[in-house]
Design a protein around this motif. Sequence first.
Motif, mmCIF file in Angstrom:
data_model
loop_
_atom_site.group_PDB
_atom_site.id
_atom_site.type_symbol
_atom_site.label_atom_id
_atom_site.label_comp_id
_atom_site.label_asym_id
_atom_site.label_seq_id
_atom_site.Cartn_x
_atom_site.Cartn_y
_atom_site.Cartn_z
ATOM 1 N N ILE A 24 0.856 -1.180 0.000
ATOM 2 C CA ILE A 24 0.000 0.000 0.000
ATOM 3 C C ILE A 24 0.892 1.230 0.000
ATOM 4 O O ILE A 24 1.705 1.411 0.904
ATOM 5 N N PHE A 25 0.739 2.056 -1.029
ATOM 6 C CA PHE A 25 1.502 3.294 -1.158
ATOM 7 C C PHE A 25 0.550 4.466 -0.965
ATOM 8 O O PHE A 25 -0.479 4.537 -1.638
ATOM 9 N N LYS A 26 0.890 5.368 -0.068
ATOM 10 C CA LYS A 26 0.032 6.528 0.180
ATOM 11 C C LYS A 26 0.393 7.634 -0.811
ATOM 12 O O LYS A 26 1.516 8.121 -0.835
ATOM 13 N N CYS A 27 -0.576 8.037 -1.618
ATOM 14 C CA CYS A 27 -0.402 9.164 -2.537
ATOM 15 C C CYS A 27 -0.817 10.459 -1.841
ATOM 16 O O CYS A 27 -0.171 11.479 -1.984
ATOM 17 N N SER A 28 -1.920 10.385 -1.103
ATOM 18 C CA SER A 28 -2.433 11.507 -0.316
ATOM 19 C C SER A 28 -3.370 10.917 0.734
ATOM 20 O O SER A 28 -3.568 9.701 0.770
ATOM 21 N N SER A 29 -3.967 11.760 1.560
ATOM 22 C CA SER A 29 -4.884 11.236 2.573
ATOM 23 C C SER A 29 -6.159 10.672 1.935
ATOM 24 O O SER A 29 -6.916 9.968 2.595
ATOM 25 N N ARG A 30 -6.367 10.952 0.660
ATOM 26 C CA ARG A 30 -7.566 10.475 -0.032
ATOM 27 C C ARG A 30 -7.264 9.606 -1.245
ATOM 28 O O ARG A 30 -8.107 9.397 -2.107
ATOM 29 N N SER A 31 -6.038 9.080 -1.300
ATOM 30 C CA SER A 31 -5.656 8.278 -2.447
ATOM 31 C C SER A 31 -4.509 7.333 -2.082
ATOM 32 O O SER A 31 -3.520 7.752 -1.481
ATOM 33 N N TYR A 32 -4.669 6.043 -2.439
ATOM 34 C CA TYR A 32 -3.622 5.045 -2.227
ATOM 35 C C TYR A 32 -3.405 4.266 -3.508
ATOM 36 O O TYR A 32 -4.351 4.021 -4.263
ATOM 37 N N PHE A 33 -2.148 3.866 -3.739
ATOM 38 C CA PHE A 33 -1.852 2.916 -4.801
ATOM 39 C C PHE A 33 -1.678 1.574 -4.124
ATOM 40 O O PHE A 33 -0.892 1.431 -3.181
ATOM 41 N N LEU A 34 -2.436 0.588 -4.577
ATOM 42 C CA LEU A 34 -2.433 -0.748 -3.993
ATOM 43 C C LEU A 34 -1.883 -1.731 -5.013
ATOM 44 O O LEU A 34 -2.354 -1.792 -6.144
ATOM 45 N N ARG A 35 -0.864 -2.480 -4.606
ATOM 46 C CA ARG A 35 -0.338 -3.553 -5.452
ATOM 47 C C ARG A 35 -0.567 -4.849 -4.697
ATOM 48 O O ARG A 35 -0.097 -5.011 -3.569
ATOM 49 N N ILE A 36 -1.343 -5.748 -5.307
ATOM 50 C CA ILE A 36 -1.625 -7.028 -4.674
ATOM 51 C C ILE A 36 -1.075 -8.150 -5.544
ATOM 52 O O ILE A 36 -1.230 -8.149 -6.761
ATOM 53 N N HIS A 37 -0.397 -9.074 -4.879
ATOM 54 C CA HIS A 37 0.261 -10.185 -5.546
ATOM 55 C C HIS A 37 -0.453 -11.478 -5.196
ATOM 56 O O HIS A 37 -0.674 -11.773 -4.020
ATOM 57 N N GLY A 38 -0.774 -12.231 -6.227
ATOM 58 C CA GLY A 38 -1.317 -13.569 -6.045
ATOM 59 C C GLY A 38 -0.298 -14.581 -6.511
ATOM 60 O O GLY A 38 0.860 -14.245 -6.790
ATOM 61 N N ARG A 39 -0.712 -15.817 -6.621
ATOM 62 C CA ARG A 39 0.209 -16.864 -7.051
ATOM 63 C C ARG A 39 0.627 -16.672 -8.502
ATOM 64 O O ARG A 39 1.779 -16.875 -8.855
ATOM 65 N N MET A 40 -0.328 -16.248 -9.352
ATOM 66 C CA MET A 40 -0.017 -16.152 -10.779
ATOM 67 C C MET A 40 -0.248 -14.761 -11.362
ATOM 68 O O MET A 40 -0.036 -14.564 -12.552
ATOM 69 N N ALA A 41 -0.693 -13.812 -10.577
ATOM 70 C CA ALA A 41 -0.986 -12.486 -11.117
ATOM 71 C C ALA A 41 -0.677 -11.416 -10.071
ATOM 72 O O ALA A 41 -0.718 -11.670 -8.872
ATOM 73 N N THR A 42 -0.359 -10.231 -10.577
ATOM 74 C CA THR A 42 -0.158 -9.051 -9.740
ATOM 75 C C THR A 42 -0.993 -7.935 -10.328
ATOM 76 O O THR A 42 -0.986 -7.710 -11.536
ATOM 77 N N TYR A 43 -1.731 -7.235 -9.472
ATOM 78 C CA TYR A 43 -2.583 -6.138 -9.909
ATOM 79 C C TYR A 43 -2.182 -4.849 -9.206
ATOM 80 O O TYR A 43 -1.844 -4.858 -8.028
ATOM 81 N N GLY A 44 -2.239 -3.758 -9.948
ATOM 82 C CA GLY A 44 -2.037 -2.435 -9.376
ATOM 83 C C GLY A 44 -3.334 -1.648 -9.493
ATOM 84 O O GLY A 44 -3.926 -1.588 -10.579
ATOM 85 N N LEU A 45 -3.763 -1.066 -8.389
ATOM 86 C CA LEU A 45 -5.027 -0.323 -8.377
ATOM 87 C C LEU A 45 -4.849 0.997 -7.649
ATOM 88 O O LEU A 45 -4.126 1.068 -6.652
ATOM 89 N N LEU A 46 -5.515 2.002 -8.147
ATOM 90 C CA LEU A 46 -5.576 3.274 -7.457
ATOM 91 C C LEU A 46 -6.886 3.292 -6.684
ATOM 92 O O LEU A 46 -7.959 3.165 -7.265
ATOM 93 N N LEU A 47 -6.804 3.408 -5.368
ATOM 94 C CA LEU A 47 -7.987 3.523 -4.521
ATOM 95 C C LEU A 47 -8.150 4.984 -4.160
ATOM 96 O O LEU A 47 -7.219 5.600 -3.639
ATOM 97 N N GLN A 48 -9.301 5.526 -4.495
ATOM 98 C CA GLN A 48 -9.546 6.944 -4.274
ATOM 99 C C GLN A 48 -10.822 7.161 -3.493
ATOM 100 O O GLN A 48 -11.787 6.413 -3.618
ATOM 101 N N LEU A 49 -10.799 8.237 -2.746
ATOM 102 C CA LEU A 49 -11.949 8.673 -1.981
ATOM 103 C C LEU A 49 -12.561 9.864 -2.700
ATOM 104 O O LEU A 49 -11.865 10.819 -3.030
ATOM 105 N N ALA A 50 -13.859 9.795 -2.965
ATOM 106 C CA ALA A 50 -14.560 10.883 -3.654
ATOM 107 C C ALA A 50 -15.688 11.395 -2.768
ATOM 108 O O ALA A 50 -16.449 10.609 -2.205
ATOM 109 N N GLU A 51 -15.776 12.712 -2.648
ATOM 110 C CA GLU A 51 -16.819 13.348 -1.853
ATOM 111 C C GLU A 51 -17.879 13.922 -2.779
ATOM 112 O O GLU A 51 -17.560 14.614 -3.749
#
Length: 98
Positions: free
Chosen positions: A57-84
């Motif tokens: 989990i990488f913090k971009c800001s208090s309302r945004s994180y970059f998440l990298r999740i690793h599985g056995r055969m795949a890795t995904y990168g996702l931007l998690l954002q908070l919207a008001e």
Amino acid sequence: MSRWTVLAIPVDGVSEMDRNARTLAVFDGSAEEAESALLEAARTYEHRLWKVNRREIFKCSSRSYFLRIHGRMATYGLLLQLAELIHDTAEPTSTFPA
């Protein structure tokens, strides 16, 4: 109290057909509660993996994180954002912020 949405936006490791943003949560609360919900989503969201082997989990800001999740055969990168929510035409008193 504001209305919030937590979004997961795939940015890495997904096919073109799977690049749509997902709504992970919609709720009413304070900014602090919303930021806490965003961090909880970053700690628990698994995208399409059956079992997450590693989570970064990488913090971009208090309302945004970059998440990298690793599985056995795949890795995904996702931007998690908070919207008001700042405007809703269903609310007669809703106005845009100055």
